[in-house]
Write an enzyme that holds these catalytic residues in place. Structure first.
Site, PDB file in Angstrom:
ATOM      1  N   GLU A  75      -3.807   9.080  -7.719  1.00  0.00           N
ATOM      2  CA  GLU A  75      -4.302   7.987  -8.560  1.00  0.00           C
ATOM      3  C   GLU A  75      -5.124   6.979  -7.768  1.00  0.00           C
ATOM      4  O   GLU A  75      -6.158   6.502  -8.244  1.00  0.00           O
ATOM      5  CB  GLU A  75      -3.127   7.261  -9.233  1.00  0.00           C
ATOM      6  N   ASP A 102       1.099  10.732  -8.301  1.00  0.00           N
ATOM      7  CA  ASP A 102       1.169   9.313  -8.662  1.00  0.00           C
ATOM      8  C   ASP A 102       2.147   8.667  -7.678  1.00  0.00           C
ATOM      9  O   ASP A 102       3.345   8.902  -7.719  1.00  0.00           O
ATOM     10  CB  ASP A 102       1.650   9.143 -10.114  1.00  0.00           C
ATOM     11  N   ILE A 104       3.226   5.572  -7.142  1.00  0.00           N
ATOM     12  CA  ILE A 104       4.273   4.788  -7.838  1.00  0.00           C
ATOM     13  C   ILE A 104       3.920   4.854  -9.317  1.00  0.00           C
ATOM     14  O   ILE A 104       2.872   4.343  -9.727  1.00  0.00           O
ATOM     15  CB  ILE A 104       4.327   3.297  -7.435  1.00  0.00           C
ATOM     16  N   ASP A 105       4.755   5.484 -10.098  1.00  0.00           N
ATOM     17  CA  ASP A 105       4.540   5.448 -11.547  1.00  0.00           C
ATOM     18  C   ASP A 105       5.485   4.392 -12.100  1.00  0.00           C
ATOM     19  O   ASP A 105       6.715   4.541 -12.016  1.00  0.00           O
ATOM     20  CB  ASP A 105       4.820   6.811 -12.184  1.00  0.00           C
ATOM     21  N   THR A 107       4.231   0.783 -11.723  1.00  0.00           N
ATOM     22  CA  THR A 107       3.945  -0.309 -10.774  1.00  0.00           C
ATOM     23  C   THR A 107       4.332  -1.675 -11.344  1.00  0.00           C
ATOM     24  O   THR A 107       4.817  -2.542 -10.609  1.00  0.00           O
ATOM     25  CB  THR A 107       2.451  -0.282 -10.370  1.00  0.00           C
ATOM     26  N   ASP A 230       0.222  11.185 -14.178  1.00  0.00           N
ATOM     27  CA  ASP A 230       1.416  10.678 -14.883  1.00  0.00           C
ATOM     28  C   ASP A 230       2.262  11.842 -15.416  1.00  0.00           C
ATOM     29  O   ASP A 230       3.469  11.694 -15.614  1.00  0.00           O
ATOM     30  CB  ASP A 230       1.023   9.835 -16.109  1.00  0.00           C
TER      31      ASP A 230
END
Ligand code: IPD
Ligand code: CA
Ligand code: CA
Length: 278
Positions: A75, A102, A104-105, A107, A230
């Site tokens: 990402e 991703d 950090i999904d 954030t 995601d």
């Protein structure tokens, strides 16, 4: 076919994915509350921190060390916004092996200290996801799937829930950062669904919502305007746990799906029809 089976059967892809997710997750956790003011990306609702970028760097370097010839789509390496995401995916569409990450999904949750965020790592072979890992560092829960080999949490096999109707279902969705197209549509869908399900949840990490569908903790999940990073890992988790992932018109999941519909399979049609009425 033989070659493909041996690729799918390889332990090392999964081992590397698990190692990356747990290393990144531990590091993210150690940085909670210790980072500079977040930057805004696509809109005031779309945040990024130095920890997102650091996590992606860590994962990219580890993967690059093990598999220097593989392609990588993360990402934080892509310009914000739906057009740039679609273009970035298009550019790697010929890749033999593609890691989709991703870092950090969730954030926004991370920034606020709300403990529902995850690291999502998938490996696709010629466009088909063959490994999916979602790691929740807050609960130390690692969700892992390999194509054809099932889905596991903490080494225990996962299966989707048994609810057969929306009335019995706990369903999750998200509130997209894109307030032009995605959010208004999703809000209408929430309005339509809320009276028809047991209850709705909006917890703020699409990848973890997908993992929860795979684990049978949620009956279904939908959202408008998501990206490949995601969804890719979570989609394999759900499929390997016996559930169904499609777009909102019911077309089977592929990496380009943005308007996702995921469920235990039994409620899929009913959920699809309820959303389509909007
Ligand atoms: C977001 C989360 C959130 C979803 C948003 C995503 P990010 O990802 O998955 O749950 O509602 O649409 O963009 O920006 O935290 O990686
Ligand atoms: Ca995300
Ligand atoms: Ca992210």
């Amino acid at each position: 076919m033989e070659e493909r089976e041996s690729i799918i059967g390889s332990k090392s892809f999964t081992a590397v994915a698990v190692n990356c997710a747990s290393k990144a997750g531990e590091w993210i956790k150690s940085r909670i509350g210790r980072f500079a003011e977040p930057d805004l990306k696509y809109s005031m609702h779309d945040l990024v921190t130095e920890v997102d970028k650091g996590s992606e760097r860590l994962i990219r370097n580890l993967i690059g060390t093990h598999f220097p010839t593989h392609s990588f789509l993360g990402e934080e390496g892509v310009e914000p916004g739906p057009d740039a995401s679609a273009l970035a995916l298009e550019r790697v569409s010929d890749a033999e092996y593609l890691w989709i990450v991703d870092p950090i999904d969730g954030t926004t949750n991370y920034v606020h200290g709300f403990p529902f965020f995850s690291v999502s790592i998938a490996l696709a072979y010629r466009g088909q996801v063959i490994v999916g890992v979602v790691y929740d560092p807050s609960r130390d829960e690692l969700f892992v799937a390999e194509k054809g080999k099932g889905a596991y949490v903490h080494g225990k096999p996962m299966s989707v829930s048994r609810e057969a109707t929306l009335r019995q279902s706990l369903v999750a969705t998200g509130l997209p950062a894109d307030h032009e197209f995605a959010l208004p549509k999703n809000l209408k869908q929430i309005e339509a669904l809320a009276p028809r399900v047991r209850n709705l949840r909006v917890a703020g990490s699409a990848a973890l919502h997908m993992a929860y569908v795979a684990a049978g903790r949620l009956s279904g999940f939908w959202e408008i305007g998501l990206n490949s990073w995601d969804l890719a890992a979570g989609a394999l988790l759900i499929q390997e746990a016996g559930g169904v992932v499609s777009d909102q018109s019911g077309e089977p999941y592929q990496l380009g799906v943005r308007h996702v519909l995921a469920s235990n399979g039994r409620i899929h049609e009913e959920l699809k029809e309820a959303l389509a009425q909007v």
